[in-house]
Design a protein around this motif. Sequence first.
Motif, mmCIF file in Angstrom:
data_model
loop_
_atom_site.group_PDB
_atom_site.id
_atom_site.type_symbol
_atom_site.label_atom_id
_atom_site.label_comp_id
_atom_site.label_asym_id
_atom_site.label_seq_id
_atom_site.Cartn_x
_atom_site.Cartn_y
_atom_site.Cartn_z
ATOM 1 N N ILE A 103 -2.995 6.674 7.147
ATOM 2 C CA ILE A 103 -1.600 6.240 6.988
ATOM 3 C C ILE A 103 -1.469 4.775 7.374
ATOM 4 C CG2 ILE A 103 0.731 6.502 7.954
ATOM 5 C CD1 ILE A 103 0.092 9.568 8.105
ATOM 6 N N TRP A 104 -2.145 4.374 8.458
ATOM 7 C CA TRP A 104 -2.091 2.982 8.892
ATOM 8 C C TRP A 104 -2.686 2.054 7.821
ATOM 9 C CZ3 TRP A 104 -6.206 -0.352 10.386
ATOM 10 C CH2 TRP A 104 -5.786 -1.574 10.904
ATOM 11 N N VAL A 105 -3.831 2.430 7.285
ATOM 12 C CA VAL A 105 -4.473 1.612 6.250
ATOM 13 C C VAL A 105 -3.559 1.494 5.028
ATOM 14 C CG1 VAL A 105 -6.398 1.548 4.596
ATOM 15 C CG2 VAL A 105 -6.837 2.057 7.008
ATOM 16 N N MET A 106 -3.013 2.632 4.583
ATOM 17 C CA MET A 106 -2.121 2.620 3.409
ATOM 18 C C MET A 106 -0.866 1.800 3.680
ATOM 19 S SD MET A 106 -3.217 4.582 0.813
ATOM 20 C CE MET A 106 -1.715 5.127 0.066
ATOM 21 N N SER A 107 -0.290 1.954 4.871
ATOM 22 C CA SER A 107 0.938 1.212 5.170
ATOM 23 C C SER A 107 0.658 -0.286 5.241
ATOM 24 C CB SER A 107 1.586 1.713 6.454
ATOM 25 O OG SER A 107 0.821 1.350 7.577
ATOM 26 N N GLU A 108 -0.482 -0.670 5.789
ATOM 27 C CA GLU A 108 -0.839 -2.093 5.818
ATOM 28 C C GLU A 108 -0.897 -2.663 4.402
ATOM 29 O OE1 GLU A 108 -1.509 -4.619 8.165
ATOM 30 O OE2 GLU A 108 -0.412 -3.197 9.409
ATOM 31 N N LEU A 109 -1.535 -1.951 3.505
ATOM 32 C CA LEU A 109 -1.635 -2.393 2.115
ATOM 33 C C LEU A 109 -0.245 -2.488 1.481
ATOM 34 C CD1 LEU A 109 -3.281 -3.043 -0.458
ATOM 35 C CD2 LEU A 109 -3.335 -0.578 -0.883
ATOM 36 N N LEU A 110 0.562 -1.443 1.635
ATOM 37 C CA LEU A 110 1.882 -1.418 1.014
ATOM 38 C C LEU A 110 2.811 -2.486 1.588
ATOM 39 C CD1 LEU A 110 2.365 2.437 0.723
ATOM 40 C CD2 LEU A 110 1.808 0.817 -1.107
ATOM 41 N N VAL A 111 2.751 -2.707 2.897
ATOM 42 C CA VAL A 111 3.590 -3.740 3.509
ATOM 43 C C VAL A 111 3.183 -5.122 3.002
ATOM 44 C CG1 VAL A 111 4.042 -4.936 5.704
ATOM 45 C CG2 VAL A 111 4.313 -2.463 5.548
ATOM 46 N N GLN A 112 1.881 -5.378 2.912
ATOM 47 C CA GLN A 112 1.421 -6.677 2.406
ATOM 48 C C GLN A 112 1.921 -6.931 0.981
ATOM 49 O OE1 GLN A 112 -0.066 -9.027 4.164
ATOM 50 N NE2 GLN A 112 -0.373 -7.781 5.977
ATOM 51 N N ILE A 113 1.911 -5.901 0.156
ATOM 52 C CA ILE A 113 2.396 -6.030 -1.226
ATOM 53 C C ILE A 113 3.908 -6.235 -1.241
ATOM 54 C CG2 ILE A 113 2.722 -4.785 -3.411
ATOM 55 C CD1 ILE A 113 -0.050 -3.445 -2.806
ATOM 56 N N GLN A 114 4.645 -5.387 -0.511
ATOM 57 C CA GLN A 114 6.109 -5.462 -0.520
ATOM 58 C C GLN A 114 6.605 -6.805 -0.003
ATOM 59 O OE1 GLN A 114 8.175 -3.372 -1.936
ATOM 60 N NE2 GLN A 114 9.941 -4.613 -1.408
ATOM 61 N N VAL A 115 5.988 -7.323 1.044
ATOM 62 C CA VAL A 115 6.401 -8.618 1.590
ATOM 63 C C VAL A 115 6.272 -9.709 0.535
ATOM 64 C CG1 VAL A 115 5.576 -10.424 3.171
ATOM 65 C CG2 VAL A 115 6.096 -8.147 4.029
ATOM 66 N N ARG A 116 5.234 -9.661 -0.245
ATOM 67 C CA ARG A 116 5.052 -10.685 -1.275
ATOM 68 C C ARG A 116 6.104 -10.555 -2.386
ATOM 69 N NH1 ARG A 116 0.863 -10.284 1.788
ATOM 70 N NH2 ARG A 116 -0.655 -11.949 1.964
#
Length: 173
Positions: free
Chosen positions: A135-148
């Motif tokens: 979940i942490w790995v997936m959330s890191e990826l999704l947050v990085q995308i959403q922020v951009r």
Amino acid sequence: MHFTGSDFWRFLPLVHAGVFGATAVAGRMLIARTNRHDAVSFSRGDSAHDFVARWFDQEWTRWIGVACMVVALIWVICAQATMGTAWRMGVDTRTRTELITTGPFALSRNPIYLGIRATILGQLLVVGTWPVLMIWVMSELLVQIQVRFEEEHMFRLHAQRYADYCSRVRRWI
């Protein structure tokens, strides 16, 4: 709150991920009960893998995780309060919002996402299981995308003012 057809398609993957993850974890726990082992923990052997896993089985690690979650919660509440009516979930191209640069936004361009990242890291340190690591790995990826996505929107919305803000304030901290 009124949901449109596009909202349905936006939220369906999130709902699916939650149901899928909960089902997968609950299923593993039921299987473990019959096999009498802990299905969601890291293993405890002597390999390099297990050496890393032992970090997640320490009392002090859990307390650091609790501290991360508490500080993150306070941080997110302050950031959302600072945003006031400008707070949105995701990119809202229909409403022009003001550029918030005070409070937590003076330290981070994305303090709410930073709080989310700290929360999930804290959860990983407290629980220390493979599902939470994923979940942490997936959330890191999704947050990085959403922020951009959101930063592109802010550039379109506030142009040079946002560029100046970016030159003064880092994305995270």
